[in-house]
Design a protein around this motif. Structure first.
Motif, short mmCIF file in Angstrom:
data_model
loop_
_atom_site.label_atom_id
_atom_site.label_comp_id
_atom_site.label_asym_id
_atom_site.label_seq_id
_atom_site.Cartn_x
_atom_site.Cartn_y
_atom_site.Cartn_z
N ALA A 26 5.32 -2.65 11.96
CA ALA A 26 5.86 -3.60 10.99
C ALA A 26 4.69 -4.30 10.34
O ALA A 26 3.86 -4.89 11.04
N TYR A 27 4.57 -4.20 9.03
CA TYR A 27 3.53 -4.93 8.32
C TYR A 27 3.96 -6.39 8.22
O TYR A 27 5.11 -6.69 7.89
N VAL A 28 3.03 -7.30 8.49
CA VAL A 28 3.37 -8.71 8.62
C VAL A 28 2.99 -9.53 7.40
O VAL A 28 3.78 -10.33 6.91
N SER A 29 1.78 -9.35 6.87
CA SER A 29 1.36 -10.13 5.70
C SER A 29 0.13 -9.50 5.07
O SER A 29 -0.64 -8.80 5.74
N GLY A 30 -0.06 -9.78 3.78
CA GLY A 30 -1.25 -9.31 3.07
C GLY A 30 -0.94 -8.32 1.98
O GLY A 30 0.23 -8.02 1.69
N ASP A 31 -1.99 -7.80 1.35
CA ASP A 31 -1.87 -6.83 0.26
C ASP A 31 -2.60 -5.56 0.66
O ASP A 31 -3.74 -5.61 1.15
N ILE A 32 -1.98 -4.42 0.43
CA ILE A 32 -2.56 -3.14 0.81
C ILE A 32 -2.32 -2.09 -0.26
O ILE A 32 -1.42 -2.22 -1.09
N VAL A 33 -3.16 -1.05 -0.25
CA VAL A 33 -2.75 0.21 -0.86
C VAL A 33 -2.26 1.08 0.29
O VAL A 33 -2.80 1.04 1.40
N GLU A 34 -1.22 1.82 0.03
CA GLU A 34 -0.59 2.64 1.06
C GLU A 34 -0.40 4.04 0.51
O GLU A 34 0.02 4.22 -0.63
N CYS A 35 -0.72 5.03 1.34
CA CYS A 35 -0.49 6.42 0.94
C CYS A 35 0.30 7.10 2.04
O CYS A 35 0.11 6.82 3.23
N MET A 36 1.19 7.99 1.64
CA MET A 36 2.08 8.64 2.59
C MET A 36 2.48 10.01 2.04
O MET A 36 2.29 10.29 0.85
N GLY B 44 7.92 21.45 -2.84
CA GLY B 44 8.23 21.35 -4.26
C GLY B 44 7.05 21.24 -5.19
O GLY B 44 7.21 20.85 -6.35
N ALA B 45 5.83 21.59 -4.71
CA ALA B 45 4.66 21.46 -5.58
C ALA B 45 4.77 22.33 -6.82
O ALA B 45 4.29 21.96 -7.89
N ALA B 46 5.42 23.48 -6.71
CA ALA B 46 5.57 24.36 -7.87
C ALA B 46 6.45 23.74 -8.94
O ALA B 46 6.36 24.10 -10.12
N GLU B 47 7.28 22.77 -8.54
CA GLU B 47 8.14 22.07 -9.51
C GLU B 47 7.51 20.78 -9.99
O GLU B 47 8.17 19.92 -10.58
N GLY B 48 6.22 20.61 -9.71
CA GLY B 48 5.50 19.44 -10.21
C GLY B 48 5.48 18.25 -9.26
O GLY B 48 5.05 17.16 -9.65
N ASN B 49 5.92 18.44 -8.03
CA ASN B 49 5.95 17.34 -7.07
C ASN B 49 4.65 17.26 -6.28
O ASN B 49 4.20 18.26 -5.71
N LEU B 50 4.06 16.09 -6.25
CA LEU B 50 2.86 15.87 -5.46
C LEU B 50 3.22 15.74 -3.99
O LEU B 50 4.29 15.22 -3.65
N PRO B 51 2.35 16.19 -3.09
CA PRO B 51 2.65 16.07 -1.66
C PRO B 51 2.44 14.67 -1.10
O PRO B 51 2.69 14.43 0.07
N PHE B 52 1.96 13.74 -1.93
CA PHE B 52 1.75 12.37 -1.47
C PHE B 52 2.38 11.38 -2.44
O PHE B 52 2.62 11.69 -3.62
N LEU B 53 2.66 10.18 -1.93
CA LEU B 53 3.12 9.05 -2.73
C LEU B 53 2.16 7.90 -2.48
O LEU B 53 1.85 7.58 -1.33
N PHE B 54 1.69 7.30 -3.56
CA PHE B 54 0.68 6.23 -3.49
C PHE B 54 1.36 4.93 -3.88
O PHE B 54 2.18 4.88 -4.79
N LYS B 55 1.03 3.84 -3.16
CA LYS B 55 1.68 2.56 -3.42
C LYS B 55 0.67 1.41 -3.30
O LYS B 55 -0.36 1.54 -2.66
N VAL B 56 1.05 0.28 -3.88
CA VAL B 56 0.47 -1.02 -3.56
C VAL B 56 1.60 -1.86 -2.98
O VAL B 56 2.71 -1.87 -3.54
N LEU B 57 1.34 -2.55 -1.86
CA LEU B 57 2.32 -3.44 -1.25
C LEU B 57 1.77 -4.86 -1.23
O LEU B 57 0.59 -5.06 -0.92
N ALA B 58 2.62 -5.82 -1.57
CA ALA B 58 2.28 -7.24 -1.52
C ALA B 58 3.28 -7.92 -0.59
O ALA B 58 4.45 -8.09 -0.95
N ILE B 59 2.83 -8.32 0.61
CA ILE B 59 3.73 -8.67 1.71
C ILE B 59 3.68 -10.17 1.98
O ILE B 59 2.65 -10.70 2.41
#
Length: 428
Positions: free
Chosen positions: A282-292, A92-107
């Protein structure tokens, strides 16, 4: 049309998130004065989403109507870049969709025992249960630690699982004797890719995850009582605290026994792990940036109040067993830059840069032939591009950087380092 601009991420409140201002997600949202955000000191702020996934899309900050980023990119495909549009047209890149999703997680509490499907499985699951598996994409992912971070990832080496089967009677009680014998007979092999070895590991894992509550809950109670009373054996001491922690968060949950099957990894800020399709974690604890890859598909089987899909999780794993270090992503310098590190996992959808620019210093990033999303995770300064265009940036700000645009990050004098995490895709 400007090629660098601020975007509005979204926050997600899940039960496992850190509470109120203790959460990096809430800290970034509050610091950047995220439109519509009001800090609730009693709410669990778990995730910050930055991207175009339809579940929770980012929007343009300076657009009068706060236009969706995907709509704007569809109208201005040069910001994605011709090679990325062509290379990811099926996504779906032609429709403006990026091939990745970027996140911050606080666990604060452990996330579920989970895996992510490959593309073929994702298409099948989405077709069968679109209300559960909400897209047809795979979801390889990388987690990069912002603070000390703990995770369970991938199966332990076979010999270590064998030790637990021999030394931990409560764990062994969940695995029928015939399955134990088959596993122990192959556990010393040096070839963990042997189909017979994978089959034996699958049998053990399946036996544990499908154990009846009437069997595993009394065994778990005995295990916790023994660990709390100081009865852990030498071979169990490396997993004792994790088991007790998981049971305190999810009392009586079968997922606690995964501590005897999966690697337990402790990471420092700046360290990263990559998890391909079919790898249990399974993420157990901490803060991360995550990309997928752009997907929200999760197959769960324990440590969660959400829907569990044990048959599909058991069926979809790779059953690779190795030391936790096999999942680490080795960082390397980003070309000629002085203060930036590249994390480049073995998939085409994304890479991540981590820039730590000293106070008063500057860092140039060469033009990247694809789109980027960057978040300021510390400090303040400016980003400059083109013919002396610039934006003031500070902690919590999220930027889109268009394809082919070189940028310079300048850290303000007399303060903290400017720290920026930048996800991007570039067709090679």
């Amino acid at each position: 049309m400007t090629t660098v601009f601020k975007i509005i991420p979204t926050t997600q409140k899940y039960d496992w998130g850190k509470i109120g201002s203790f959460s990096k997600v809430a800290q970034y949202a509050a610091a950047s004065k995220l439109p519509g955000f009001t800090l609730d000191d009693n709410a669990p702020y778990a995730e910050l989403w930055m991207g175009t996934h339809h579940t929770s899309p980012s929007r343009l900050l300076d657009s009068p109507s706060q236009e969706k980023l995907s709509n704007y990119l569809a109208a201005h495909p040069s910001l994605i870049g011709a090679r990325v549009v062509e290379g990811f047209k099926d996504d779906g890149a032609a429709e403006g969709n990026l091939p990745f999703l970027f996140k911050v997680l606080a666990i604060e509490k452990a996330l579920s025992i989970q895996t992510h499907p490959d593309k073929e499985t994702a298409r099948k699951l989405h077709a069968e249960r679109p209300n559960v598996y909400k897209d047809a994409n795979h979801k390889p992912e990388m987690a990069l630690a912002l603070t000390p971070f703990q995770a369970m990832c991938g199966f332990l080496p076979l010999a270590r699982i064998a030790d637990y089967l021999v030394d931990t009677p409560e764990f062994a009680a969940l695995v029928p004797q015939a399955i134990q014998e088959r596993f122990l007979s192959v556990a010393s092999t040096e070839d963990s890719t042997d189909p017979k070895v994978k089959k034996a590991l699958k049998e053990v894992f399946s036996a544990v995850m499908t154990a009846e509550a009437s069997l595993f809950q009394p065994e778990l109670e005995k295990l916790i009582a023994r660990f709390k009373s100081g009865g852990a054996k030498p071979s169990e001491k490396d997993v004792r605290d994790l088991v007790v922690r998981l049971d305190s968060q999810f009392p009586g949950d079968i997922g606690v026994f995964c501590a005897f099957l999966l690697n337990h990894l402790s990471m420092n800020p700046g360290e990263a792990i990559f998890l391909a399709a079919g790898e249990p974690h399974a993420y157990v604890s901490g803060d991360i940036v995550e990309c997928m890859a752009t997907s929200d598909n999760v197959i769960r089987a324990g440590l969660t109040p959400k829907l569990r899909d044990v048959p599909n999780l058991v069926a979809g794993l790779t059953y690779n067993s190795a030391h936790a270090s096999e999942h680490l992503v080795a960082p390397r310098p980003f070309q000629s830059s002085s203060h930036s590190t590249l994390y480049d996992p073995p998939i085409p959808e994304f890479s991540v840069l981590r820039a730590v620019v000293p106070a008063g210093g500057a860092e140039s990033h060469r033009p990247i032939d694809g789109p980027s999303i960057a978040i300021v995770t510390g400090g303040r300064g400016t980003v400059e591009w083109g013919c002396r265009e610039e934006l003031d940036i500070s902690e919590g700000d999220v930027l889109f950087i268009g394809a082919g645009e070189g940028v310079e990050l300048r850290s303000a004098s007399g303060g903290d380092d400017l720290v920026v995490h930048r996800a991007f895709v570039e067709v090679k």
